[in-house]
Motif scaffolding. Sequence first.
Motif, short mmCIF file in Angstrom:
data_model
loop_
_atom_site.label_atom_id
_atom_site.label_comp_id
_atom_site.label_asym_id
_atom_site.label_seq_id
_atom_site.Cartn_x
_atom_site.Cartn_y
_atom_site.Cartn_z
N THR A 1 0.82 -1.21 0.00
CA THR A 1 0.00 0.00 0.00
C THR A 1 0.85 1.26 0.00
O THR A 1 0.33 2.35 -0.17
CB THR A 1 -0.94 0.05 1.22
N ARG A 2 2.17 1.10 0.20
CA ARG A 2 3.09 2.24 0.25
C ARG A 2 4.19 2.05 -0.80
O ARG A 2 5.28 1.55 -0.50
CB ARG A 2 3.73 2.34 1.64
N PRO A 3 3.94 2.42 -2.06
CA PRO A 3 4.92 2.19 -3.12
C PRO A 3 6.27 2.83 -2.88
O PRO A 3 7.30 2.29 -3.30
CB PRO A 3 4.26 2.79 -4.36
N GLU A 4 6.31 3.97 -2.17
CA GLU A 4 7.60 4.61 -1.93
C GLU A 4 8.46 3.76 -1.00
O GLU A 4 9.69 3.74 -1.13
CB GLU A 4 7.44 6.03 -1.38
N PHE B 1 12.06 2.17 -1.85
CA PHE B 1 13.17 2.36 -0.93
C PHE B 1 13.85 1.03 -0.63
O PHE B 1 15.08 0.93 -0.63
CB PHE B 1 12.69 3.01 0.37
N ILE B 2 13.05 -0.01 -0.38
CA ILE B 2 13.62 -1.32 -0.08
C ILE B 2 14.38 -1.87 -1.28
O ILE B 2 15.41 -2.51 -1.13
CB ILE B 2 12.51 -2.30 0.38
N ARG B 3 13.90 -1.60 -2.47
CA ARG B 3 14.61 -2.06 -3.67
C ARG B 3 15.97 -1.39 -3.79
O ARG B 3 16.92 -1.99 -4.27
CB ARG B 3 13.77 -1.80 -4.91
N HIS B 4 16.06 -0.14 -3.34
CA HIS B 4 17.34 0.56 -3.37
C HIS B 4 18.23 0.19 -2.17
O HIS B 4 19.44 0.40 -2.22
CB HIS B 4 17.12 2.07 -3.38
N ILE C 1 11.86 1.98 9.17
CA ILE C 1 12.03 2.05 7.72
C ILE C 1 11.30 3.26 7.15
O ILE C 1 11.77 3.88 6.19
CB ILE C 1 11.59 0.75 7.02
N GLU C 2 10.18 3.63 7.76
CA GLU C 2 9.46 4.82 7.29
C GLU C 2 10.31 6.07 7.49
O GLU C 2 10.36 6.93 6.61
CB GLU C 2 8.12 4.94 8.00
N MET C 3 10.99 6.17 8.63
CA MET C 3 11.86 7.33 8.87
C MET C 3 13.05 7.34 7.90
O MET C 3 13.43 8.38 7.37
CB MET C 3 12.37 7.33 10.31
N PHE D 1 15.66 9.36 2.87
CA PHE D 1 16.10 8.99 1.53
C PHE D 1 15.45 9.87 0.46
O PHE D 1 16.10 10.32 -0.47
CB PHE D 1 15.76 7.51 1.28
N TYR D 2 14.17 10.14 0.63
CA TYR D 2 13.42 10.94 -0.35
C TYR D 2 13.44 12.43 -0.05
O TYR D 2 12.85 13.22 -0.79
CB TYR D 2 11.96 10.45 -0.43
N GLY D 3 14.09 12.84 1.03
CA GLY D 3 14.17 14.26 1.36
C GLY D 3 12.86 14.83 1.87
O GLY D 3 12.54 15.99 1.61
#
Length: 77
Positions: A11-14, A18-21, A39-41, A46-48
């Motif tokens: 449900t959270r594509p970002e 992030f996990i793929r990176h 992981i959310e933090m 990571f995304y600024g």
Amino acid sequence: MNKEIYTYLRTRPELINFIRHNPEWYRYLSRDPNRVSEIEMEAKRFYGKTISQKLEKVNQNVQMVGMLLQFAEMMKD
């Protein structure tokens, strides 16, 4: 990985991106599913998207506008 965690991540594509990176998070979440908030933090950093990063970006934009205005004033004269 825990099925509930995987469902939440879908449900959270970002977060999935992030996990793929950062594939070490597959292991972290498999061993301790309670690290979801962590992981959310990390993904926000990571995304600024942290408050300090957003303020820094706004500050840079304000400085850029100020420089452009100064340049426009110089060109006027």
